[in-house]
Design a protein around this motif. Structure first.
Motif, PDB file in Angstrom:
ATOM      1  N   UNK A 117      38.884 -48.348   3.749  1.00 61.47           N
ATOM      2  CA  UNK A 117      39.355 -47.281   4.639  1.00 61.47           C
ATOM      3  C   UNK A 117      38.696 -45.961   4.253  1.00 61.47           C
ATOM      4  N   UNK A 140      38.024 -40.660  16.499  1.00 61.55           N
ATOM      5  CA  UNK A 140      38.499 -42.039  16.624  1.00 61.55           C
ATOM      6  C   UNK A 140      39.144 -42.506  15.318  1.00 61.55           C
ATOM      7  N   UNK A 141      38.497 -42.234  14.207  1.00 59.56           N
ATOM      8  CA  UNK A 141      39.013 -42.712  12.921  1.00 59.56           C
ATOM      9  C   UNK A 141      40.284 -41.959  12.536  1.00 59.56           C
ATOM     10  N   UNK A 149      41.608 -48.979   9.785  1.00 66.94           N
ATOM     11  CA  UNK A 149      42.298 -47.744   9.377  1.00 66.94           C
ATOM     12  C   UNK A 149      43.793 -47.847   9.622  1.00 66.94           C
ATOM     13  N   UNK A 150      44.195 -48.616  10.601  1.00 65.56           N
ATOM     14  CA  UNK A 150      45.625 -48.842  10.776  1.00 65.56           C
ATOM     15  C   UNK A 150      46.149 -49.743   9.673  1.00 65.56           C
ATOM     16  N   UNK A 163      36.393 -53.950  13.561  1.00 66.68           N
ATOM     17  CA  UNK A 163      36.725 -52.684  14.202  1.00 66.68           C
ATOM     18  C   UNK A 163      37.270 -51.714  13.163  1.00 66.68           C
ATOM     19  N   UNK A 164      36.576 -50.590  12.948  1.00 63.02           N
ATOM     20  CA  UNK A 164      37.050 -49.642  11.930  1.00 63.02           C
ATOM     21  C   UNK A 164      38.415 -49.045  12.273  1.00 63.02           C
ATOM     22  N   UNK A 165      38.704 -48.924  13.555  1.00 62.70           N
ATOM     23  CA  UNK A 165      40.017 -48.400  13.930  1.00 62.70           C
ATOM     24  C   UNK A 165      41.136 -49.323  13.469  1.00 62.70           C
ATOM     25  N   UNK A 166      40.956 -50.625  13.684  1.00 63.20           N
ATOM     26  CA  UNK A 166      41.966 -51.585  13.239  1.00 63.20           C
ATOM     27  C   UNK A 166      42.095 -51.552  11.720  1.00 63.20           C
ATOM     28  N   UNK A 218      48.788 -54.943  10.034  1.00 69.64           N
ATOM     29  CA  UNK A 218      49.191 -56.326  10.147  1.00 69.64           C
ATOM     30  C   UNK A 218      48.380 -57.273   9.274  1.00 69.64           C
ATOM     31  N   UNK A 246      33.123 -39.749  16.268  1.00 71.59           N
ATOM     32  CA  UNK A 246      33.536 -40.811  15.339  1.00 71.59           C
ATOM     33  C   UNK A 246      34.750 -40.426  14.502  1.00 71.59           C
ATOM     34  N   UNK A 294      32.747 -41.805   9.169  1.00 71.80           N
ATOM     35  CA  UNK A 294      33.058 -41.093  10.416  1.00 71.80           C
ATOM     36  C   UNK A 294      32.707 -39.610  10.293  1.00 71.80           C
ATOM     37  N   UNK A 295      32.758 -39.092   9.065  1.00 68.95           N
ATOM     38  CA  UNK A 295      32.422 -37.679   8.849  1.00 68.95           C
ATOM     39  C   UNK A 295      30.940 -37.485   8.554  1.00 68.95           C
ATOM     40  N   UNK A 343      39.138 -36.360  -0.121  1.00 72.64           N
ATOM     41  CA  UNK A 343      40.015 -36.527   1.042  1.00 72.64           C
ATOM     42  C   UNK A 343      39.998 -37.983   1.512  1.00 72.64           C
ATOM     43  N   UNK A 384      43.109 -43.352  14.395  1.00 71.46           N
ATOM     44  CA  UNK A 384      43.505 -44.661  13.861  1.00 71.46           C
ATOM     45  C   UNK A 384      44.245 -44.510  12.547  1.00 71.46           C
ATOM     46  N   UNK A 385      43.812 -43.585  11.705  1.00 69.36           N
ATOM     47  CA  UNK A 385      44.487 -43.357  10.425  1.00 69.36           C
ATOM     48  C   UNK A 385      45.939 -42.956  10.621  1.00 69.36           C
ATOM     49  N   UNK A 395      46.880 -45.191   2.782  1.00 67.70           N
ATOM     50  CA  UNK A 395      47.115 -46.173   3.838  1.00 67.70           C
ATOM     51  C   UNK A 395      47.775 -47.431   3.305  1.00 67.70           C
ATOM     52  N   UNK A 422      43.168 -40.476   1.333  1.00 72.23           N
ATOM     53  CA  UNK A 422      43.630 -41.008   2.616  1.00 72.23           C
ATOM     54  C   UNK A 422      43.552 -42.527   2.619  1.00 72.23           C
ATOM     55  N   UNK A 461      35.226 -45.914   5.576  1.00 72.69           N
ATOM     56  CA  UNK A 461      35.188 -45.685   7.023  1.00 72.69           C
ATOM     57  C   UNK A 461      35.412 -44.199   7.322  1.00 72.69           C
ATOM     58  N   UNK A 462      36.328 -43.570   6.621  1.00 68.32           N
ATOM     59  CA  UNK A 462      36.575 -42.133   6.817  1.00 68.32           C
ATOM     60  C   UNK A 462      35.314 -41.346   6.476  1.00 68.32           C
TER      61      UNK A 462
END
Lengths: 257, 250
Positions: B115, A126-127, B20-21, B15-18, B24, A123, B122-123, B171, A130-131, B179, B175, B118-119
């Motif tokens: 964000x 992936x994150x 984190x970007x 989507x967590x990936x979107x 848009x 996980x 993920x950890x 962190x 994306x970051x 973003x 982070x 989500x980080x």
């Protein structure tokens, strides 16, 4: 909500209403991929185990290409099988030091520990990707992780003869531990190099946070080795030691003994 | 995308990936108030779920009960930081010549917190693994004073875990808020103004966040105290006074 207000593509850039866009090879002036990206094309053969292992060593960019395409799952499956085989072989050589129950316990622990470490870190991979602005999907990230761990496994198998020689000629547990640690870190370094190159190729940009992630993966595997101890010495009380220690505390106590 | 496709692919928005970007959709939302409510709800849902997940991992070393308390409090903490600092952050942006509305600043701060959540989430698997590797707290020390020798070993583990969690949350928070810089850069007249606003927001959020985390404590709970939701004595002082006394030995 119309296309202007929300990204109508999924994370891999696919238009959710149609076919995925064609994958183009990076331009020649993208110097981060000139060397690595030369083999960025489909595998010429099927995605069998030997083809994938050969590609992993000689032209891993081809595997990166397949991971981005529809053949990613056969490639990932082949990489998983390669990881099992390589880590089991490395564990077997590790077990030759103490012998006895370690002949099967060490390979089992190395394989299980590697997979659990990878799953724990997936996980965050992936994150973190994306970051950094990367657009890898979760399946692509899984493929890249499998590539990374498979290369580490392959290199550990390469070190196996050296480790076996020392295992047969020394009684020092601390020395063997240090040797295994060194081999693991060397394998990890090459794996990180591949991971960074592959993720740069997939995302068409450098993914800097993966350097942080790679350190996280290393720390997790080192702690996993302590959680699953003993891996080298003869087990005194069952397969697992049972006591809970941070890996550095465990190493220092071993060295003091 | 048609409305039917939108309903079918609703999960894309989560989507967590979107997220984190964070590119848009945030840029579009700033210019389009009609989308702000929808994105606001998504950010709140993300914070609620992801921060709760990490909160559970935060408190699980002490006990499952403390894990539930921390899972409830961590999302509330993040919302409280946004509520407490959005007005002053709006004012700071405006005096720094970046004219942003309160709605825009609040949306951006919520996105930053989303964000960060989500980080953290993920950890969470890695943190949970390391928490399992630590010796559990000794149940025999509950009720003893903190200075009692028997409390020492468990207290040491507690402090190590606390430092680890603070580092990860710090962190994630930095982070997550960094973003926002890409969007801030588009909204600000110049890059240097955007940087100043970003630094100002980080300082304010960090300052407020430390105090609010003190008031919302405990998240792990010291081993000599029973698991509980809020430490009422913490409301008689503040984080910075406690830090000063801890550093000076007073």
């Amino acid at each position: 909500m119309n296309d202007e207000t929300i990204d109508s593509t999924n994370c891999s850039g696919d238009d959710v209403t149609g076919a995925p866009p064609p994958i183009s090879a990076p331009a020649a002036d993208e110097d981060f991929s000139i060397g690595f990206g030369k083999a960025y094309h489909a595998l010429s053969d099927n995605c069998g185990l030997t083809t994938v292992v050969e590609a992993l060593l000689k032209y891993p960019a081809a595997l990166v290409y397949e991971i981005e395409q529809d053949r990613r799952w056969p490639v990932i499956l082949a990489l998983v099988v390669a990881i099992c085989g390589c880590m089991a072989t490395y564990g077997l050589v590790m077990g030759t030091f103490a012998g006895g129950v370690q002949y099967w316990a060490a390979p089992l622990k190395v394989v299980v520990g590697t997979f659990i470490s990878a799953i724990l870190c997936l996980p965050s991979l992936y994150i973190f990707n994306s970051l950094s602005g990367g657009r890898m999907t979760l399946p692509q990230t899984t493929g890249l992780l499998a590539l990374f761990v498979a290369l580490i496994g392959l290199l550990e198998v390469g070190f196996a003869p050296i480790i076996w020689i020392f295992a047969q000629s020394t009684n020092g547990v601390v020395f063997m531990g240090f040797l295994h640690l060194t081999c693991w870190i060397v394998g990890w370094l090459f794996g990180v190099k591949l991971l960074l190159a592959a993720s740069t190729l997939v995302n068409r940009r450098p993914v800097t946070l993966l350097r942080v992630w790679s350190v996280l993966f290393l720390v997790v595997t080192l702690q996993m080795s302590t959680a699953l101890r003993p891996l080298i010495a003869v087990p005194a009380n069952g397969l697992l030691d049972g006591s809970k220690l941070f890996f550095m505390t465990h190493w220092f106590s071993c060295m003091q003994r | 995308m048609t409305s039917k496709q939108e309903r079918r692919f609703w999960w894309i928005d989560l989507d967590p990936g979107a997220l984190c970007r964070a590119g848009q959709f945030l840029d579009v939302a700033v210019d389009n108030p009609a989308t702000q409510v929808r994105i606001l709800s998504r950010m709140c849902l993300t914070i609620a779920v992801c921060a709760a997940l990490y909160g559970a991992v935060f408190g699980v070393w002490r006990s499952p009960e403390q894990a539930v308390y921390a899972a409830l409090k961590l999302p509330l903490l993040l919302f409280a930081v946004v509520l407490a600092s959005s007005v002053v952050n709006t004012m700071l942006a405006q005096v720094l010549d970046v004219p942003l509305s309160l709605a825009t600043v609040s949306l951006m701060m919520l996105t930053g917190m989303a964000v960060a959540s989500v980080v953290m989430a993920s950890l969470a698997p890695v943190v949970f693994f390391f928490t399992l590797q630590m010796p559990p707290p000794d149940p025999a020390v509950v009720g003893l004073p903190t200075a009692h020798p028997a409390v020492g070993p468990s207290l040491r583990i507690f402090r190590q875990l606390l430092v680890m969690h603070i580092a990860i949350i710090g962190f994630a928070g930095i982070t997550g808020n960094l973003r926002l810089y890409a969007t801030l850069r588009k909204l600000a007249p110049s890059a240097s103004l955007a940087r100043r606003v970003m630094v100002a927001w980080l300082i304010v959020s960090g300052f407020v966040g430390c105090e609010l985390s003190w008031l919302f404590s405990p998240f792990i709970c010291k081993p000599n105290y029973p698991p509980h939701l809020i430490t009422r004595t913490y409301w008689e002082g503040n984080f910075y006074e406690h830090l000063y006394h801890a550093l000076t030995g007073g």
